[in-house]
Design an enzyme around this catalytic site. Structure first.
Site: not given
Ligand SMILES: Cc1cc2nc3c(=O)[nH]c(=O)nc-3n(C[C@H](O)[C@H](O)[C@H](O)COP(=O)(O)OP(=O)(O)OC[C@H]3O[C@@H](n4cnc5c(N)ncnc54)[C@H](O)[C@@H]3O)c2cc1C
Length: 441
Positions: A190, A371
């Site tokens: 991430c 994301c």
């Protein structure tokens, strides 16, 4: 994909009827399985659940050492006090597929020419098919003094179950001064998380009336704030409006806890090769990460240490009966749980095609990843794109690069539910079908 998915169901009954694997009970672990899955994280469970259901009792083994399964995407919210740590975790025994054999140990090494894995306890397990889903390795020790300072005196990280609650504690205890947020030059899971916590902290300090006494600096080892320009451009506007200083090509190298200083290596530009030392009162560290050592040292790895798989089929480039997905794989896209939703569907389709002998219809992964860039306690930018093309792949029929409450609510309240109720049970293939439904690009 959907035709293949519906075929899972009929294959399941067929498999149960023809399976030659004897039913065995937990206390009698066999040493040979149709499929061995390495890792019971987001990727491992989303694959193992479907395979265990389809192939029948104890045909599938999951090798996983941890007692706890974490939904790590929630840690951004935990670190800013918007969710509790307990909401991010579940006992491994609760999420482990009922029909799979949980082998509570680590894989120490792979022997793909013999179709075996060796466990840390020395036992050897053999398989017909192997799925590697062991995640990424966080290399805390690569930053001098980080392991001993983490969780103390304002030094924290959302990237560890041990320190994520400290982030919330230190944000709330902060009385102004220098706040630093770091992002390494290595691949990480991430890639948005190192900056999301900065936006959330800044908002809290603004609301607490200490923003004027606070300098906020973001240090990234990379040359851009985010890989995809459409989202990077909006993030840069936010940083400018909120007075957040971005420093590129700078990698955290050392923490000096006594003087409360952070030392950065400068990676590019005129000062390349020099160091930069800054005092801190609050320091959120994203550690360098890389391929797990036991994979790097194995015949399964590519030159960079990742499991070397075909980027479309997820099949190993040398060993046909080996697959990989998720953070430990060589798939050249951003490493997220969202990416795994699409990867797991492809992997399951192709692996079941191998097992049932109808591998004509090859499923292909297109690099989809996402994301949710949380920019405040009521808004976010929902980046969705293909890591293969660098192009946005948005689900909704509106511009997702704009901050919105709707996508914030989706990420904080709805997606965690989808994760626990569907993804770890193998029933969530990601948002592709909704993208088509909404007619979005
Ligand atoms: C702070 C933070 C924020 C994030 N935010 C988001 C987000 O908003 N959206 C998103 O999609 N993703 C997000 N992610 C990333 C996401 O959590 C990961 O990409 C995802 O969990 C990867 O799944 P995985 O199964 O590959 O690895 P993991 O979920 O990490 O699981 C790996 C598993 O393998 C096991 N394992 C390790 N070594 C061995 C071994 N030797 N033998 C057997 N098992 C082993 C581990 O115990 C673990 O259970 C975030 C992550 C963090 C930390």
């Amino acid at each position: 994909m959907s035709a293949r998915n519906s075929a899972f169901q009929s294959k399941r009954f067929l498999a149960q009827a023809v399976s030659t694997t004897p039913k065995i009970h937990d206390q009698a672990k066999p040493s040979s399985y149709k499929v061995v899955v390495v890792g019971g994280g987001s990727a491992g469970l989303s694959v193992a659940s479907t395979l265990a259901e389809t192939l029948g009792n104890k045909s599938v083994a999951v090798v996983e050492p941890s007692d706890v399964h974490y939904y790590q995407p929630l840690w951004t919210f935990v670190g800013s006090g918007l969710k509790t740590f307990d909401e991010s975790k579940m006992a491994m025994s609760e999420v482990m597929p009922e029909k799979a054999q949980w082998i509570k140990d680590s894989v120490a090494s792979f022997n793909p020419t013999k179709n075996t894995v060796v466990l840390a306890n020395g036992e050897s397990i053999s398989y017909d098919y192997l799925v590697v889903a062991a995640g990424i390795q966080t290399n805390w020790g690569k930053i001098k003094n980080l392991p001993e300072t983490l969780g103390k005196n304002g030094v924290t990280s959302n990237y560890s179950a041990q320190s994520v609650q400290k982030t919330d504690e230190f944000i709330k205890a902060f009385k102004g001064g220098n706040a630093l947020f770091t992002m390494p030059s290595t691949p990480i899971k991430c890639a948005g998380a190192p900056q999301k916590i900065m936006y959330l902290a800044e908002e809290q300090w603004r609301k607490a009336g200490i923003r004027d006494q606070t300098k906020i600096n973001y240090f990234t080892g990379l040359g851009k704030i985010f890989a995809i320009d459409k989202y990077a451009n909006e993030l840069l506007k936010i940083c400018k409006a909120r007075n957040l200083n971005i420093n590129y090509f700078t990698d955290l190298a050392e923490i000096r806890p006594d003087s409360k200083e952070a030392v950065f290596n400068v990676l590019a530009g005129d000062a390349k090769g020099s160091t930069l030392t800054l005092p801190y009162d609050f320091l959120h560290v994203t550690p360098p990460m890389g391929a797990p050592d036991f994979i790097r040292a194995s015949p399964l790895s590519n030159a960079d240490g990742w499991v070397d798989v075909n980027k479309e089929t997820l099949r190993h480039n040398k060993f046909d009966n080996v697959y990989a997905l998720g953070d430990c794989s060589s798939l050249p896209t951003s490493k997220t749980a969202a990416a795994i939703t699409a990867q797991s569907a492809v992997l399951k389709s192709n692996l079941l095609g191998d097992i049932f002998g109808d591998s004509k219809e090859v499923a292909k992964y297109d690099g989809y990843t996402s994301c949710p860039l949380v920019t405040g306690s009521d808004k976010l930018i929902l980046a969705e794109f293909s890591g293969y093309t660098g192009q946005p792949q948005e689900t909704f029929p509106f511009d997702q690069s704009k901050e919105r409450f709707s996508t914030y609510f989706l990420t904080k309240e709805i997606i965690p539910d989808i994760y626990w109720k569907a993804m770890v049970k193998g029933n969530w293939d990601g948002p592709a079908k909704y993208r088509k439904l909404f007619g979005a690009a």
